[in-house]
Design an enzyme around this catalytic site. Structure first.
Site, mmCIF file in Angstrom:
data_model
loop_
_atom_site.group_PDB
_atom_site.id
_atom_site.type_symbol
_atom_site.label_atom_id
_atom_site.label_comp_id
_atom_site.label_asym_id
_atom_site.label_seq_id
_atom_site.Cartn_x
_atom_site.Cartn_y
_atom_site.Cartn_z
ATOM 1 N N GLY A 156 -41.926 -11.022 -1.533
ATOM 2 C CA GLY A 156 -41.177 -11.107 -0.271
ATOM 3 C C GLY A 156 -41.851 -10.185 0.733
ATOM 4 C CB ILE A 158 -40.788 -4.904 0.156
ATOM 5 C CG1 ILE A 158 -39.696 -4.580 1.185
ATOM 6 C CG2 ILE A 158 -41.311 -3.622 -0.495
ATOM 7 C CD1 ILE A 158 -38.414 -4.005 0.610
ATOM 8 N NE ARG A 238 -30.340 -2.617 -4.888
ATOM 9 C CZ ARG A 238 -30.903 -2.240 -3.737
ATOM 10 N NH1 ARG A 238 -32.032 -1.553 -3.734
ATOM 11 N NH2 ARG A 238 -30.331 -2.530 -2.580
ATOM 12 C CD GLU A 267 -29.963 4.001 -7.654
ATOM 13 O OE1 GLU A 267 -29.525 4.011 -6.490
ATOM 14 O OE2 GLU A 267 -31.027 3.460 -7.982
ATOM 15 C CG HIS A 286 -32.110 4.100 -3.962
ATOM 16 N ND1 HIS A 286 -31.278 3.227 -4.612
ATOM 17 C CD2 HIS A 286 -32.716 3.360 -2.992
ATOM 18 C CE1 HIS A 286 -31.366 2.021 -4.067
ATOM 19 N NE2 HIS A 286 -32.238 2.077 -3.066
ATOM 20 N N GLY A 288 -36.703 4.888 -1.011
ATOM 21 C CA GLY A 288 -37.645 3.885 -0.492
ATOM 22 C C GLY A 288 -37.563 3.711 1.017
HETATM 23 C C1 DGY Z 1 -32.199 -1.438 0.383
HETATM 24 O O1 DGY Z 1 -32.261 -1.559 1.615
HETATM 25 O O2 DGY Z 1 -31.886 -2.364 -0.356
HETATM 26 C C2 DGY Z 1 -32.513 -0.100 -0.156
HETATM 27 O O3 DGY Z 1 -32.585 -0.075 -1.521
HETATM 28 C C3 DGY Z 1 -31.520 0.912 0.341
HETATM 29 O O4 DGY Z 1 -32.274 1.796 1.024
#
Ligand code: DGY
Length: 327
Positions: A156, A158, A238, A267, A286, A288
């Site tokens: 995707g 990212i 995830r 988490e 977490h 990112g």
């Molecule tokens: C998301 O946007 O899904 C991230 O994991 C949260 O920052």
């Protein structure tokens, strides 16, 4: 004029409040801890909008307690915290925040790759512990990233941004995606392979798919055993996509070289999580999307989505498009 009522489930930045104030009758949960379930069930009673985040589980029960709810605007690109099917059944719009965090998450992925490959955390601890007595050719030798093979699971936005970075490192880029993405293969220079081949061939396996029933525990013992003994697994998507018990065995019994994790099954990750005891596992909490630009983008985008839906218009980042029958 009577303003629509909306609830924000966490302290949100001023950039979002500026969009909402004066347009929405707003209630904001101001504490750092997520609102307790019982509080949410009560507080949402009259709400038409909810601005939620990954710490809020939005399920049938919660939607049942909020009969006026028209929109759930998630402050995240992922929306596995929301029962989207239940929302759709009730005609509730679900929105997310794509694009604004793509670069931040891809950057963090590369930071994890480099940190684990070059043993940065271990090296820093070594220095501070006073172990750096002399420079030697074999001290803290890690893996070369440039020229190696990266396997991207989920191409995707990212995943594609990670591929672009990998291109800059002269990496051989493999990817696996539920549906082949021939449209972007040439753009990012990635080759489509079956997941088993990706696991067998890659020096770095990095996960960028969303979490749903089909990807839960996608990486378990079988998959980890397919990886090279010298490979590193990176997860900034995830936690539940990886079977953490199997990953612990893989890292402690050296089926693979190590792992770098931004996300966990549960988490905040409990401090007695066995993975935290392993020197070949790099862990961050977490983060990112934790760049100023990304977080402000998420705040504004989630506020805009909320407001647009409350005004009866189609929000830009509608996840359950079938709910919008007005166009
Ligand atoms: C998301 O946007 O899904 C991230 O994991 C949260 O920052």
């Amino acid at each position: 004029m009577l303003l629509p009522k909306a609830y924000v489930g966490f302290k949100i930045q001023d950039v979002a409040l500026k969009i909402l104030e004066g347009n929405v009758d707003l209630e904001v949960w101001e504490q750092d801890e997520a609102p307790p379930r019982e509080t949410l069930l009560t507080d949402l009673k009259d709400m038409e909008g909810l601005l939620s985040g990954i710490t809020i589980r939005v399920d049938e029960e919660l939607m049942g307690a909020a009969p006026n709810l028209r929109v759930i605007s998630n402050y995240a690109v992922g929306y596995d915290n929301i029962d989207v099917a239940a929302a759709t059944k009730r005609g509730i719009c679900v929105t997310n925040t794509p694009e604004v965090l793509t670069n931040a998450t891809a950057d963090l992925t590369f930071a994890l790759i480099l940190t684990s490959a070059r043993r940065i955390i271990e090296a820093s601890a070594y220095l501070r512990a006073g172990d750096w007595k002399v420079w030697t050719p074999e001290a803290l030798v890690g893996r070369e990233v440039a020229g190696s093979t990266i396997g991207i699971i989920g191409l995707g936005q990212i995943g594609q941004a990670v591929a672009k970075r990998a291109h800059g490192f002269d990496m051989n880029i493999l990817y696996y995606n539920r549906t082949r993405r021939q449209d972007v293969e040439a753009v990012v220079g990635a080759k489509y392979v079956k997941i088993d081949e990706l696991l067998r061939e890659s020096d770095f396996v990095t996960i960028h798919c969303s979490l749903d029933a089909s990807t839960r525990n996608l990486i378990g013992e079988h998959e980890l055993r397919l990886m090279k003994k010298t490979a590193i697994l990176v997860n900034a998507a995830r936690g539940a996509i990886v079977d953490q018990r199997a990953l612990y065995r893989a890292c402690s019994e050296e089926w693979i070289l190590g792992a770098a994790l931004d996300v966990f099954e549960s988490e905040p990750v409990p401090l007695d999580e066995p993975l935290l005891s392993l020197p070949n596992v790099t862990t961050v909490p977490h983060i990112g999307s934790a760049s100023r630009g990304a977080r402000d983008g998420m705040a504004m985008r989630s506020a805009e989505n909320l407001l647009t839906a409350l005004r009866g218009r189609r929000p830009r980042d509608l996840v359950n498009r079938e709910v919008w029958k007005k166009d």
